[in-house]
Scaffold this active site. Structure first.
Site, short mmCIF file in Angstrom:
data_model
loop_
_atom_site.label_atom_id
_atom_site.label_comp_id
_atom_site.label_asym_id
_atom_site.label_seq_id
_atom_site.Cartn_x
_atom_site.Cartn_y
_atom_site.Cartn_z
N GLU A 1 45.91 48.80 38.54
CA GLU A 1 46.91 47.76 39.34
C GLU A 1 46.03 46.34 39.55
OE1 GLU A 1 49.47 50.42 42.50
OE2 GLU A 1 47.25 49.94 42.86
N ASP A 2 44.79 46.33 39.89
CA ASP A 2 44.16 45.27 40.18
C ASP A 2 42.69 45.23 39.75
OD1 ASP A 2 42.92 42.97 41.07
OD2 ASP A 2 43.90 43.28 43.36
N PRO A 3 42.42 45.07 38.40
CA PRO A 3 41.08 45.15 37.92
C PRO A 3 39.98 44.56 38.53
CG PRO A 3 42.93 44.89 36.16
CD PRO A 3 43.58 44.61 37.45
#
Length: 457
Positions: free
Chosen positions: A165-167
């Site tokens: 989702e949010d690297p």
């Protein structure tokens, strides 16, 4: 006594003061293109473009190129690391944390895949990891095996999904993330039930005490080690946590690039102090990135030089540039040969630091827990076999370059002689651990140079 976490989702979220800060000041370093390292520890983010993609080789090639390039970028943000971590947690879904059974957990993987939020290849890896981890914990005979598997794998899949989702992007020097989510304890609690402590041993525990005393005096310590699995940092920390917890939590690992796009590994690396470099073994895997990798290595060595100037640093490095592998004919495991140029670069870096530096040979045996592929692979995404097994760690007294090279005729001979001396001592310790664990000799495998103990008993 080792206590298994029964609820990682709550255990790992806790306010805490981070481990002692690392001081630094300006410095410079020579080119680091020849510095080899552990080839499986350092990771950089899988870009968010993977969220709605299927398992396509061309996709992973582009992700790999993008992720590697991130390592050399100067990331600018108005948020502090803690604030950025809090932002990620706030925006994160609770798909996996809300599951309470194996059926729900596996169903959540398929649900997110069908919704296009989880790449199918990552989903396949999640399911495979779950089954292999479950089999290993059941093998241990732990009466709470089912509870441990569900608890730890819920935490793992939650962290993996967060990174999709949010690297997260690793810096050349990465400080272990302990809040708002404690990635260090997350990794410890995941590997802990895989270690058969009844058949695990530490060699020369008194030398580790000597190491801690030198660190308290402001000296730098370098552990020259073989490298066996992705779980090496956790195994080292687990075997030392009852006697040398400071070493367990403050060790910095020289970490290579082989899993820079592997979302199943990133959460575990986020809980370790890392100096991220590109291994010589893979420097030319993608020719157009070779120069970028060299520049990144130079920058990483400068970061390490800054740390060393502040003193009180303990650094782990595997100068083989990768994990040990069994002999293709006999199937026997042994430490991979050390690279002399890599070791010489590290030695020079230690000598030019303002603080005194000391080099110790370290042997590690834990390949059964999570063995690497039989051959070095260029592609990302290896199959992870997992098992419950005994492990071992042993350290020898300090080895000084001047003592070993005194009779050498030239610098090249001195460099090779020193490298072979360190390798020989690591191999000798490894063979003692092998006799204790694999040959079932236990504490009787001790020798005049390697005194085995089980400090957790």
């Amino acid at each position: 006594m080792f206590i298994l976490s029964g609820s990682p989702s709550t255990t790992f979220f806790r306010p805490r003061v981070s481990s002692s800060s690392l001081s630094s000041s300006s410095s410079s370093s020579s080119s680091s293109s020849s510095l080899s390292s552990s080839s499986r520890l350092c990771l950089v983010s899988v870009r968010s473009s993977a969220r709605k993609s299927s398992a396509c080789p061309c996709l992973f090639y582009s992700l790999k190129v993008s992720a590697m390039a991130e390592l050399v970028k100067d990331t600018e943000s108005s948020l502090s690391p803690i604030q950025n971590a809090q932002r990620r947690e706030t925006n994160h879904s609770r798909t996996f944390l809300n599951t309470t059974t194996e059926e729900e957990l596996l169903s959540a993987i398929r649900k997110e895949t069908e919704a296009g939020r989880l790449p199918s290849n990552v989903a396949w890896g999640m399911e495979e990891l779950y089954q292999n981890y479950k089999n290993a914990i059941l093998q241990s005979g732990n009466p709470k095996a089912d509870e441990i598997v569900l608890s730890n794998m819920t935490a793992v899949l939650d962290r993996v999904f967060l990174d999709i989702e949010d690297p997260f992007v690793f810096s050349p020097y990465h400080k272990a993330m302990r809040e708002p989510f404690d990635y260090y304890m997350f990794g410890q609690n995941y590997i802990r039930p895989l270690v058969d402590f009844r058949n695990s041993y530490v060699g020369n525990i008194s030398v580790f005490k000597d190491i801690e005393e030198k660190l308290q005096q402001g000296h730098n310590i370098f552990l020259i080690s073989n490298h066996q699995t992705e779980a090496d940092p956790a195994v080292i920390a687990l075997l030392l946590e009852t006697t040398n917890s400071y070493l367990s939590e403050n060790m910095t690992y020289i970490a290579g690039d082989r899993v820079v796009t592997d979302p199943l590994c990133k959460p575990f690396s986020m809980g370790r102090n890392l100096i991220c470099v590109y291994s010589k073994k893979h420097m030319n895997d993608v020719p157009e990135l070779t120069e970028m990798k060299r520049k990144a290595n130079t920058r990483s060595l400068k970061e390490m030089a800054l740390l060393l100037r502040g003193g009180s640093q303990i650094v782990w490095i595997a100068p083989s540039g990768g994990r040990d592998r069994p002999d293709p004919v006999t199937g026997e495991w042994y430490p991979a040969p050390f690279d002399a140029s890599s070791l010489d670069n590290l030695r020079r870096l230690a000598e030019h630091s303002a603080a005194p530096g000391h080099i110790y040979p370290l042997a590690l045996l834990c390949h059964n827990i999570m063995p690497p592929p039989l051959q070095v692979e260029k592609e990302i995404g290896e199959k992870r076999m997992i098992s419950f097994h005994g492990t071992g760690l042993s350290v020898a007294p300090e080895i000084t370059f001047s003592d070993i090279s005194a009779s050498c005729q030239n610098p090249e001979e001195a460099r090779e002689t020193y490298t072979q001396a360190l390798y020989k001592i690591v191999t000798e310790q490894y063979n003692v651990l092998k006799s204790a664990i694999h040959c079932k000799q236990g504490l009787k495998a001790s020798t005049p140079n390697v005194s085995l103990s089980q400090p957790w008993n």
